[in-house]
Design an enzyme around this catalytic site. Structure first.
Site, PDB file in Angstrom:
ATOM      1  CE  LYS A 298      -5.691 -35.810 -43.341  1.00 18.14           C
ATOM      2  NZ  LYS A 298      -6.936 -36.564 -43.136  1.00 18.14           N
TER       3      LYS A 298
ATOM      4  CE1 TYR B 190       9.108 -28.108 -12.255  1.00 15.90           C
ATOM      5  CE2 TYR B 190       9.252 -28.837 -14.542  1.00 15.90           C
ATOM      6  CZ  TYR B 190       9.263 -27.810 -13.601  1.00 15.90           C
ATOM      7  OH  TYR B 190       9.405 -26.503 -13.995  1.00 15.90           O
TER       8      TYR B 190
END
Length: 810
Positions: free
Chosen positions: A479, A705
Site C-alpha cells: 500500500k 529564506y
C-alpha cells in the site's frame, strides 16, 4: 576451550549413532543446560594459541587473553566488535593494514597481518604475522570445516550455482538444519567465509565454488573437503584464462575427485573415464519429469537447474509429497541487473557489465517476465567479440522473438528518442561504455533518487520466512506505493520470489497492479462501496469490517450473479479502529451460512502495540482475544480459511501470533524496532543526490529564506537539489538535519527550501557533482526519521513521486 572441542567431538559421535539432531540437542541441553545452547551458537571459540596454530602464524606480537569467535576483513562491515579478529587482506588496490587504526579505534584487538607493525601504537592489541592473510583465513576455514562430520556439497559451474544452492536449501530445509554460502560467496575468500558459518547444529552444508584462474580449484577443494558435488554447467565464463577447453574442464572436474556422488547437468559432455573419477551421475530430464513439471516458472534454465536440484533432493528426502509442496513455492532469484523507468514510457534493464553468452538467456527471460504488454527490445554491444560468438548471440536472441534488436559498435547507432513504450535490455561488456547509453534513457526528472535494493528486499523476506513455520504464508503490504518504493516494481519482484499474497489500501492500487500483470491474490484493506465493481472486475479480495459494508457487497454480488466470492473479515481486538466486534460473531457466521455469494477467505485483526519491547501485556491480550474469535468460527464453519494477525514487528517476537499467514510491511526494507530481528536484516532503501554548486560564505552573510542563519566565520556551503517538496521536511532546517558527503555529516544551513537545501562543507573538499547520501550506509532510515521527529513509515511514504526510483539487484 578443551571442553568445547570435546563436546563437539562427543556431539558428532552421538550423531553418527542417532541422526535425530533435535533429540540430541535436547539430551545435551538437559546435561549441560544453557551452556550447551550457548556453545552451539558460537562460531570459532578459539584461544589465541589455538587460533595461531590454525592459521600457522609465523610470529605473535602482544597478548590477548580472550576468545576468538568471528572474523572481519572490512571495517565498514564489522558490526560485532567483541571477540572478532581482523584480517588485513592485501588486494590489487588496497592493503588492509591501512585500516588497522580504524579497526583498533572501533575496539578490535586481534589482527592478522603480512608485515611487521609498530605495536607500540596499539598497546593492548595482538598481531599475528603470516605470509598471506588470505591464505591464513583459508587455513582457518580448513581447520574449522574439519571439526565437523556433516556432509558438505561443493557446487560449481559456469552459471546456475546460486540458483541450485538456494533451491536445494528451499527443498531440504524443512527437514534438515542446513548451512549455505551467503549470497554468491564462491571466491577464494567467499568460500572461506562460507565454511566459517558451520556450527554443531548443522546437518548439511551447501558451498558454492567459483574459479577464474588455473589451480584455484584445488585450494577450494582443500578447504571444502566435499562429500558430494553438483556440476551445473560448463561454458565460456573465464575460458580465456585457460590454455584450452580441455584444461578448463579438467580444472572444474578437480572439484569432485573426493565426492561420493557428483550430480551433473545433462548438457555437460563427459567421457566414461571422467565420470568414473568423480563418481558422476548425469541427470536425465525424464528421471525428474513429474516433480520438475510443478515448477512455477516456464523458462528452460530454471527447469534444467531444477532437474539437478530434484535429483539431489530425492536422494536425501524420500517424501515426494513434501517435495511437491516445496517445489510449488520455489523463490525466483534475482539477477545482477538494475531496473528503472526510462524516457518515453520505457522500462530499462541495465545489464551492461558483461556479455557472458551463458547468462544471456537468463537476461532475456527476465525481460520477458517483467514486460507484460510492452514491446521487448534489446541493445547489444558486440565490441570485442569474434564473428563466431556474435553468430551464437544472435541465434539465442532470435529464439526469444523480440520486437527489435540493435547490434551496435558505436553508441550513436541507437536513436534513443525513437524508442517508446518498451522494456529495453541493454547488454554488453564494460569496455563498450554502455553506461553512457544508459544515461540517455534515464528520465531527466531529478538528480535526487530513491534507490531500492531488491536483493536486500529478498534477503529480508527470507529472514522473516525463517522465523515462521514452512506452512505459514506471507502477505506483503504494498500500500501507499509500497511505502514509497513503487508498488508495481516491488509487487512484480515479490511475485517472482514467491510471496503468497499482496495487500493494498484501496481498490485502485490493486487495479494498477493487475494492469501490470500481477496475478497474486490481492487483499484490499480499505474496500469502499464505490470500488466494489473494480474489486470484482479485477478479482481483488475485499476486507469487510461492518455489517453495512457486508450487506452492500453481497447486493453487488447478487446483481452480478456471483457466488463464493472470497472475503476477508476484520475484527477489532484492541486497536479500536475498523473491525467487527466479538459480539458480532453469531450474526456474522449466520450470514456466512446463508449467503452463497460469499466465501470466508480469511479472518484477521491488527496488533496495536507489537513494537513495545517493554510490556507485552496488551499484545498477548489481543492474541488471546483473536484465538477466542477464530475458535468460535472454527466450530461453525466447515471449510478451511486463513487466519492472520502478526505484522512485521510481531513476526520475530510473538510466534503464537503467526497462525496461517503473517503480514510483512516495512520489515521488507530492513526496518525493525526489535534489535534481534534488525540485526538480521539489510537496509534496502537509500536516498541519494548530488552537489549542484559550492559557495564561499563570508562572516555576516546570511543563507536561505528568512535569513535564519548568519555566518559567524568564513565557511563553504554546498547546494543540494532536494527540499520539502521531495520529502526533506522543513523541521530539518538550521542544523537539525544533515546529509553525508565523502563520509562526513554536513549539517543543514538555514531553512530547507522547497527544492533545495544548503549544507556546511567547510571541513571537506567538495566539488560539483559529488555524491550525497541522505539515507544510506552512514545515516540510516531510523536515524533520519528521528531527526524528522517521526517514524520510518512516514519518511518513506513522504518521498515525492518526482524523486526518481531506481531498482538494483545483485
Amino acid at each position: 576451550m578443551r571442553v568445547f572441542f570435546n563436546e563437539n567431538i562427543l556431539f558428532h559421535l552421538v550423531f553418527k549413532v542417532n541422526k535425530n539432531i533435535k533429540r540430541i540437542n535436547r539430551i545435551f541441553s538437559y546435561i549441560y543446560g544453557d551452556f550447551y545452547l550457548f556453545l552451539l551458537s558460537l562460531k570459532l571459540n578459539l584461544s589465541i594459541a589455538q587460533f595461531s596454530s590454525a592459521i600457522q602464524a609465523k610470529e605473535v606480537f602482544g597478548n590477548y587473553d580472550g576468545i576468538i569467535q568471528r572474523v572481519g576483513y572490512d571495517t565498514r562491515k564489522i558490526s560485532v566488535i567483541d571477540q572478532t579478529v581482523f584480517f588485513a587482506l592485501v588486494g590489487k588496490f588496497r592493503d588492509g593494514q591501512a585500516y588497522i587504526s580504524e579497526a583498533y579505534a572501533k575496539g578490535i584487538r586481534v589482527f592478522v597481518v603480512s608485515s611487521l607493525m609498530d605495536v607500540e601504537k596499539y598497546p593492548d592489541a595482538c598481531f599475528l604475522l603470516v605470509d598471506s592473510p588470505l591464505e591464513a583465513i583459508q587455513k582457518l576455514a580448513t581447520f574449522h570445516r574439519n571439526q565437523f562430520l556433516l556432509p558438505v556439497f561443493i557446487i560449481t559451474g559456469s552459471v546456475g550455482k546460486t540458483m541450485v544452492k538456494e533451491w536445494l536449501y528451499h527443498l531440504l530445509s524443512t527437514t534438515k538444519k542446513i548451512v549455505r554460502s551467503p549470497k554468491s560467496y564462491n571466491s577464494q575468500l567467499g568460500v572461506a567465509l562460507s565454511l566459517l558459518e558451520i556450527n554443531a547444529t548443522h546437518e548439511l552444508a551447501l558451498i558454492e565454488a567459483g574459479i577464474s584462474e588455473p589451480y584455484e580449484m584445488q585450494v577450494l577443494v582443500e578447504m571444502i573437503n566435499p562429500t558430494y558435488g553438483i556440476f551445473t554447467a560448463f561454458g565460456r565464463a573465464h575460458a580465456q584464462n585457460f590454455e584450452s577447453k580441455d584444461i578448463h574442464l579438467s580444472e572444474k572436474l578437480n572439484a569432485f575427485t573426493r565426492c561420493k556422488i557428483t550430480w551433473i547437468s545433462n548438457d555437460i559432455i563427459l567421457n566414461a573415464s571422467q565420470l568414473s573419477c568423480i563418481h558422476g551421475e548425469i541427470v536425465r530430464p525424464n528421471s525428474t519429469k513429474e516433480l520438475v513439471g510443478l515448477i512455477p516458472f516456464s523458462d528452460t534454465v530454471s527447469k534444467q537447474n531444477l532437474e539437478l536440484v530434484v535429483s539431489v533432493a530425492t536422494y536425501f528426502q524420500k517424501n515426494n509429497e513434501l517435495l511437491k509442496d516445496r517445489i510449488k513455492s520455489l523463490p525466483r532469484l534475482a539477477l545482477r541487473m538494475e531496473t528503472f523507468e526510462g524516457i518515453n514510457q520505457t522500462t530499462i534493464i541495465n545489464d551492461s557489465y558483461n556479455l557472458d553468452v551463458d547468462a544471456l538467456v537468463q537476461s532475456l527471460e527476465y525481460q520477458l517476465s517483467i514486460s507484460s504488454d510492452k514491446k521487448r527490445i534489446a541493445i547489444i554491444a558486440t565490441t570485442g567479440f569474434s564473428e563466431e560468438q556474435i553468430v551464437e548471440i544472435k541465434s539465442i536472441i532470435a529464439s526469444f522473438n523480440l520486437d527489435a534488436v540493435y547490434y551496435i559498435d558505436a553508441l550513436s547507432e541507437v536513436q534513443v528518442n525513437e524508442i517508446s513504450d518498451a522494456t529495453v535490455l541493454i547488454k554488453g561488456t564494460r569496455s563498450a561504455q554502455l553506461q553512457k547509453l544508459v544515461r540517455l534513457f534515464q528520465l531527466k526528472k531529478h538528480k535526487t533518487r530513491l534507490e531500492i535494493d531488491l536483493s536486500a528486499v529478498k534477503h529480508n523476506v527470507d529472514v522473516y520466512r525463517s522465523l515462521i513455520p514452512a506452512s505459514c504464508m506471507v502477505l506483503a503490504m504494498v500500500k501507499a506505493s509500497s511505502y514509497g518504493s513503487g508498488a508495481v516494481k516491488i509487487a512484480q519482484y515479490l511475485q517472482k520470489i514467491g510471496i503468497n499474497y499482496l495487500g493494498v489500501a484501496y481498490a485502485d492500487e490493486g487495479v494498477e497492479l493487475r494492469k501490470y500483470g500481477i496475478t497474486l491474490p490481492i487483499l484490499v484493506m480499505n474496500a469502499e462501496e464505490d470500488g466494489f465493481d473494480d474489486i470484482i472486475s479485477y478479482q481483488l479480495e475485499p476486507a469487510i469490517y461492518s455489517f453495512k459494508m457486508l450487506d452492500d457487497f453481497i447486493k453487488v454480488l447478487i446483481r452480478e450473479g456471483i457466488e463464493n466470492y472470497p472475503v476477508h473479515l476484520k475484527f477489532d481486538t484492541g486497536m479500536r479502529r475498523l473491525g467487527f466486534e466479538e459480539s458480532d460473531l453469531d450474526e456474522l457466521t449466520s450470514i456466512l451460512h446463508t449467503q452463497p455469494e460469499i466465501k470466508l477467505q480469511s479472518v484477521y485483526s491488527h496488533l496495536a502495540d507489537a513494537d513495545n519491547s517493554d510490556d507485552a501485556t496488551f499484545t498477548l491480550l489481543q492474541i488471546q482475544k483473536f484465538n477466542s474469535i477464530i475458535s468460535y468460527i472454527d466450530n461453525v464453519i466447515s471449510y478451511p480459511y486463513i487466519k492472520h494477525l502478526a505484522n512485521s514487528e510481531a513476526i520475530g517476537t510473538y510466534p503464537s501470533a503467526h497462525f496461517g499467514m503473517v503480514r510483512l510491511g516495512i520489515g521488507m526494507y530492513g526496518y525493525s524496532s526489535n534489535d534481534k530481528t534488525k540485526a538480521l536484516l539489510q537496509e534496502a532503501v537509500s536516498w541519494k543526490s548530488v552537489v549542484t554548486q559550492v559557495k564561499a560564505i563570508q562572516i555576516g552573510e546570511s543563507v536561505g529564506y528568512g535569513c535564519t542563519f548568519v555566518a559567524q566565520k568564513p565557511m563553504k556551503i554546498a547546494v543540494i537539489p532536494i527540499g520539502y517538496a521531495d520529502g526533506f521536511r522543513r523541521i530539518l532546517s538550521n542544523g537539525v538535519g544533515a546529509v553525508v558527503i565523502q563520509g562526513e555529516f554536513c549539517p543543514v544551513v538555514g531553512n530547507v527550501c522547497m527544492d533545495m537545501i544548503m549544507v556546511d562543507v567547510t571541513s571537506i573538499e567538495v566539488n560539483e557533482g559529488d555524491g550525497v547520501e541522505i539515507i544510506g550506509e552512514h545515516q540510516t532510515l531510523s536515524a533520519f526519521a528521528q531527526k524528522m521527529n517521526t517514524i520510518p513509515y512516514e519518511v518513506l511514504t513522504s518521498v515525492s513521486s518526482r524523486v526518481h526510483r531506481v531498482y538494483v539487484e545483485s
